[in-house]
Design an enzyme around this catalytic site. Structure first.
Site, PDB file in Angstrom:
ATOM      1  N   LEU A   1      -1.087   6.312  -7.460  1.00  0.00           N
ATOM      2  CA  LEU A   1      -1.035   5.166  -6.561  1.00  0.00           C
ATOM      3  C   LEU A   1      -0.422   3.970  -7.280  1.00  0.00           C
ATOM      4  CD1 LEU A   1      -1.867   3.764  -3.888  1.00  0.00           C
ATOM      5  CD2 LEU A   1      -4.082   3.280  -4.959  1.00  0.00           C
ATOM      6  N   VAL A   2       0.638   3.397  -6.701  1.00  0.00           N
ATOM      7  CA  VAL A   2       1.268   2.219  -7.312  1.00  0.00           C
ATOM      8  C   VAL A   2       1.198   0.990  -6.414  1.00  0.00           C
ATOM      9  CG1 VAL A   2       2.817   3.562  -8.782  1.00  0.00           C
ATOM     10  CG2 VAL A   2       3.586   2.884  -6.494  1.00  0.00           C
ATOM     11  N   SER A   3       0.846   1.170  -5.145  1.00  0.00           N
ATOM     12  CA  SER A   3       0.724   0.013  -4.273  1.00  0.00           C
ATOM     13  C   SER A   3      -0.176   0.372  -3.093  1.00  0.00           C
ATOM     14  CB  SER A   3       2.091  -0.443  -3.759  1.00  0.00           C
ATOM     15  OG  SER A   3       1.983  -1.663  -3.040  1.00  0.00           O
ATOM     16  N   SER A   4      -0.910  -0.633  -2.600  1.00  0.00           N
ATOM     17  CA  SER A   4      -1.815  -0.385  -1.487  1.00  0.00           C
ATOM     18  C   SER A   4      -1.983  -1.656  -0.671  1.00  0.00           C
ATOM     19  CB  SER A   4      -3.179   0.094  -1.999  1.00  0.00           C
ATOM     20  OG  SER A   4      -3.809  -0.932  -2.756  1.00  0.00           O
TER      21      SER A   4
END
Length: 338
Positions: free
Chosen positions: A106-109
């Site tokens: 996960l790199v962005s949320s």
């Protein structure tokens, strides 16, 4: 989103997306009621209007949900109307949404809306404030800020990843907002847009970047995730800031670039099982990482009655940064990594 959009009653809408707009408005109103009941914006109820107005689904045209063996992609252009409805419901759930994966990581949320509401309320934004957001994400938080302030030029958001900033610009434009979106290292701030009255980070850091203090007006405020918590710092000048943690747990993607990420897990062999799994003990470990042996941390935690996050704070002074329990000059203080 054009074409036919079907709902549970079997009715659809052709061409202009009116059915989607109506469904999204109903889902958004339900989310606003849920956040209000949680008390998240009790410190500044004006945020209710922003959450009621800004359409979150435009910022998450697709997202990922964890399933057995990996992730499932949900998206608003799915050919199956049931899948589209599932996407829309998820877009307005009070839950974080994974919006970008890279090699399974996960790199962005898009953060949990009630947590965003808590952070924005505690930021203490006032009319006319210039705000810097560290971590552009989907662009949703920047849109909430732009709506609250009523002037897009007062809001700046930065992210290291050009793919993230480009998609944030698209989402913001689709929703009718045009804050300044910058591609760069968030730990360095955005000096060409400074000074700021407020800085808010939506990514985790191991310490407070000096550039943030230098770019904040005296009397301004910085709110950032740190060690699975949220600390609110009052800035005295470019070299001094101090504040306490909120009692709210917070888990964010680490800042990429100059400021992070933090080191790996700490071995807990000598710590009793009940403490290993306790959320407040894990917070103390994260806050004192590398500065306090886990067994020493456990002894302190027991001795002080399993202190909540709100008893801890951070001080920045003349190039030094330290975390503390109860008192900045008290017996329990730990330097933060530079």
């Amino acid at each position: 989103m054009g074409g036919r959009f079907l709902y549970k009653d079997g009715k659809g809408d052709e061409g202009d997306g009116g059915g989607l707009d109506e469904a999204a408005a109903a889902a958004r109103a339900a989310l606003v009621r849920e956040i209000e009941l949680s008390g998240a914006w009790a410190a500044d109820p004006v945020w209710r209007e922003s959450f009621a107005a800004v359409p979150r689904h435009l910022f998450v045209p697709y997202y990922y949900v964890g399933v057995l063996g990996g992730y499932e992609r949900r998206w608003g252009e799915h050919p199956d109307p049931v899948a589209r409805e599932r996407w829309l419901r998820g877009a307005y759930a009070d839950a974080p949404l994974a919006t970008r994966l890279r090699d399974g990581e996960l790199v962005s949320s898009s953060s949990q809306p009630s947590l965003m509401a808590t952070m924005l309320a505690e930021l203490g934004v006032e009319d006319g404030d210039r705000v810097l957001e560290i971590g552009a994400g989907s662009g949703y938080n920047a849109a909430l800020l732009a709506h609250r302030l009523g002037d897009d030029d007062l809001v700046t958001t930065i992210d290291l990843d050009p793919e993230i900033t480009e998609s944030a610009r698209r989402h913001l434009a689709a929703a009718g907002y045009h804050p300044v979106v910058v591609t760069g290292d968030g730990a360095r701030g955005v000096p060409q847009r400074a000074p700021f009255d407020r800085i808010i980070a939506t990514c985790a850091l191991p310490s407070i970047p000096p550039a943030w203090l230098a770019q904040t007006r005296p009397g301004g405020r910085i709110l950032t995730p740190l060690a699975t918590g949220l600390v609110v710092l009052e800035v005295r000048d470019a070299g001094h800031a101090e504040g306490r943690f909120l009692d709210t747990p917070a888990y964010f993607v680490p800042l990429r670039g100059q400021g992070g990420p933090a080191a790996g897990p700490v071995p807990l062999g000598g710590v009793p099982q009940r403490a290993r799994q306790h959320e407040l003990f894990r917070f103390l470990l994260a806050l004192t990482r590398g500065r306090l042996d886990p067994e020493e941390a456990y002894a302190l935690w027991e001795r002080e009655g399993m202190p909540g996050r709100e008893r801890y704070g951070i001080t920045v002074s003349d190039g030094r940064e330290w975390a503390w329990l109860d008192d900045p000059e008290g017996p329990y203080a730990w330097p933060l990594p530079s």
